[in-house]
Design a protein around this motif. Structure first.
Motif, short mmCIF file in Angstrom:
data_model
loop_
_atom_site.label_atom_id
_atom_site.label_comp_id
_atom_site.label_asym_id
_atom_site.label_seq_id
_atom_site.Cartn_x
_atom_site.Cartn_y
_atom_site.Cartn_z
N VAL A 139 1.35 38.68 -72.42
CA VAL A 139 2.00 39.99 -72.52
C VAL A 139 1.58 40.68 -73.81
O VAL A 139 1.31 41.88 -73.83
N GLU A 140 1.52 39.91 -74.89
CA GLU A 140 1.12 40.48 -76.17
C GLU A 140 -0.28 41.10 -76.07
O GLU A 140 -0.52 42.21 -76.56
N ALA A 141 -1.18 40.40 -75.43
CA ALA A 141 -2.55 40.90 -75.28
C ALA A 141 -2.56 42.19 -74.45
O ALA A 141 -3.29 43.14 -74.75
N ASP A 142 -1.75 42.18 -73.41
CA ASP A 142 -1.64 43.37 -72.56
C ASP A 142 -1.15 44.55 -73.38
O ASP A 142 -1.77 45.63 -73.39
N MET A 143 -0.06 44.34 -74.10
CA MET A 143 0.51 45.42 -74.91
C MET A 143 -0.49 45.91 -75.96
O MET A 143 -0.56 47.09 -76.25
N GLN A 144 -1.24 44.97 -76.50
CA GLN A 144 -2.19 45.35 -77.56
C GLN A 144 -3.22 46.36 -77.06
O GLN A 144 -3.59 47.28 -77.78
N THR A 169 9.84 46.37 -73.34
CA THR A 169 9.12 45.83 -72.19
C THR A 169 8.95 44.31 -72.32
O THR A 169 9.26 43.56 -71.39
N GLU A 170 8.47 43.89 -73.47
CA GLU A 170 8.30 42.47 -73.71
C GLU A 170 9.60 41.73 -73.49
O GLU A 170 9.64 40.67 -72.87
N PHE A 171 10.65 42.30 -74.04
CA PHE A 171 11.98 41.71 -73.90
C PHE A 171 12.32 41.50 -72.44
O PHE A 171 12.71 40.40 -72.01
N SER A 172 12.12 42.54 -71.64
CA SER A 172 12.46 42.44 -70.23
C SER A 172 11.61 41.41 -69.52
O SER A 172 12.10 40.63 -68.69
N ILE A 173 10.33 41.41 -69.86
CA ILE A 173 9.41 40.49 -69.19
C ILE A 173 9.76 39.05 -69.52
O ILE A 173 9.73 38.17 -68.67
N MET A 174 10.11 38.82 -70.78
CA MET A 174 10.48 37.47 -71.19
C MET A 174 11.71 36.99 -70.44
O MET A 174 11.84 35.82 -70.12
N LEU A 175 12.60 37.93 -70.17
CA LEU A 175 13.80 37.59 -69.42
C LEU A 175 13.45 37.00 -68.07
O LEU A 175 14.07 36.05 -67.60
N ILE A 176 12.46 37.60 -67.47
CA ILE A 176 12.07 37.16 -66.13
C ILE A 176 11.50 35.76 -66.17
O ILE A 176 11.69 34.97 -65.27
N GLY A 177 10.77 35.47 -67.28
CA GLY A 177 10.27 34.11 -67.42
C GLY A 177 8.83 34.02 -67.02
O GLY A 177 7.95 34.14 -67.84
N THR A 221 9.67 44.55 -61.63
CA THR A 221 10.97 44.86 -61.04
C THR A 221 11.28 43.97 -59.84
O THR A 221 12.44 43.66 -59.58
N LYS A 222 10.22 43.57 -59.12
CA LYS A 222 10.46 42.68 -57.98
C LYS A 222 11.10 41.39 -58.47
O LYS A 222 12.16 40.98 -57.99
N GLN A 223 10.47 40.79 -59.45
CA GLN A 223 11.00 39.56 -60.04
C GLN A 223 12.40 39.79 -60.58
O GLN A 223 13.28 38.96 -60.45
N PHE A 224 12.54 40.97 -61.18
CA PHE A 224 13.80 41.25 -61.86
C PHE A 224 14.96 41.35 -60.87
O PHE A 224 16.02 40.79 -61.09
N ARG A 225 14.72 42.07 -59.80
CA ARG A 225 15.79 42.24 -58.81
C ARG A 225 16.14 40.90 -58.19
O ARG A 225 17.30 40.65 -57.82
N LEU A 226 15.16 40.04 -58.06
CA LEU A 226 15.43 38.69 -57.58
C LEU A 226 16.41 37.98 -58.49
O LEU A 226 17.36 37.34 -58.04
N LEU A 227 16.15 38.12 -59.78
CA LEU A 227 17.02 37.49 -60.77
C LEU A 227 18.43 38.08 -60.72
O LEU A 227 19.42 37.37 -60.84
#
Lengths: 234, 234
Positions: A139-144, A169-177, A221-227
């Motif tokens: 994710v870090e590389a993506d954001m960079q 964004t990073e925060f949210s993505i980390m939540l998903i795992g 968001t797909k992953q997120f809604r699953l969670l």
DNA sequence: GAATTGTAGATTGTCGACAATTTACTTGAC
DNA sequence: GTCAAGTAAATTGTCGACAATCTACAATTC
């Protein structure tokens, strides 16, 4: 003016204060999920844990608040931010608005330098996709890559806003795992952006970023809604 | 859940902490020009002046830092932000990016409620243009229109970003002192935006906001560059 | 005299303690 | 049993004091 020394490559050593170090630790803890969303961020506990007084902890928390990782309620303290699927959608919408504008300027300000940086970052993206399986690194590389676009645009305000977006964004993505089913796929959707930029084709670059972001949003968001279905609120 | 009372319109009384009050005072002082750009913001002086300790002052300063009114250097303290003509241009570019996106969503989410609010604000704009000559009131009314647009968009992230932009814009405008040669003219350029929104014509609304912002930018930066010629930096 | 080094004053950074507020629990009335 | 009021513990808000750091100026060297 200030540097008249021969200057034999001394690297600037860490002059960052206690507050920034605490802030960095806290945000790592939050992003990595050690502190669950909604959790209270007790000043005294954090202070005791880190072996510092409450003052720098408070300041660090305020810092994180402005970057959107924590919220605060008067006389009640700080809490780790709750994230909803709606908030994620909103975030991506904002991101699209910013990055579209960034691209317009980036085409105008296109330099050899920027070209090099972005190309290198795309290679980096492929590297981490293959070698490294650590989500944070990916994710870090993506954001960079996107951060470099903002920098290259020549408008520092874009970077400022993006920095906030990136953290959230990073925060949210980390939540998903686990995020990307196929990391190389994400790496690949960056290429059309770079190519269009290189060709100075604004419209195509915008189309490319639109596709890239909607892809990312779709996956996240797909992953997120699953969670979200499991827990009442994440 | 928390409110089970009959609730006969009691207005929420000031539950804002000392920090927010200090922050408000400081930002007023900065925006009104009492504290010149670049000026040091001594914690002890401010604390003594307001009759509080340094802790809330520090927190307030950090708050203002995140909203862009002051900058801070480690171990050196806080300083009132310097503004350059370039920074103003950058700001308007960011603003255009945001507000364009806001309009897209605003057309989708258009409600009677939003219509009413914006119409009322346009009337308010005309009122202050005629009756009141106070610059602060005029700028505030102007900003409020755009703030309402952000609110109506349904994406709170837009409002968050705009809030920062607004503060910085107001700051810059106050620096200039006298802004609008003809305040009614500014009030008028808001009308086409509202009309296009009402007609659900996204493209025309975008065109209208683009015109409005470029007009505002033109006026502001013209005045600003005039000022910059006098002093080396403003 | 110009540049470097040393020193005193002022300012920020951090701390521990107390006041104000909230939270969780207990008690009492209906 | 349920709701309200009261109370004690915990937490945040604010403060004044001391330590670390910076700034400006004086002293020293070349």
């Amino acid at each position: 003016m200030t540097e008249t020394q021969p200057s034999s490559g001394f690297q600037q050593l860490d002059r960052e204060g206690l507050v920034q170090r605490v802030a960095k630790l806290l945000s790592k803890a939050i992003i990595s999920g050690q502190l669950a969303p909604g959790a209270r961020l007790s000043e005294s506990v954090v202070a005791r844990e880190l072996g510092v007084s409450r003052a720098p902890v408070r300041e660090a928390a305020r810092l994180l608040e402005s970057s959107g990782l924590v919220t605060s309620e008067p006389n009640r303290g700080f809490f780790v931010r709750q994230v909803s699927a709606k908030a994620l959608d909103d975030l991506y919408e904002l991101r699209l608005a910013i990055e579209t504008a960034v691209i317009v300027r980036l085409v105008q300000n296109w330099t050899e330098e920027t070209d090099k940086m972005l190309s290198a970052q795309v290679r980096e993206l492929h590297r981490v996709a293959i070698e490294d399986t650590d989500i944070f690194t990916q994710v870090e590389a993506d954001m960079q890559f996107h951060r470099l676009m903002c920098t290259g645009s020549g408008n520092p305000k874009f970077l400022t806003v993006f920095e906030q977006i990136a953290i959230e964004t990073e925060f949210s993505i980390m939540l998903i795992g686990q995020l990307y089913d196929d990391p190389t796929r994400i790496a690949e959707t960056h290429e059309p952006i770079l190519e269009a930029l290189r060709a100075q084709d604004t419209n195509q670059a915008i189309e490319a970023i639109r596709y890239h972001l909607s892809e990312a949003q779709r996956i996240v968001t797909k992953q997120f809604r699953l969670l979200e279905e499991g827990k009442t609120s994440i």
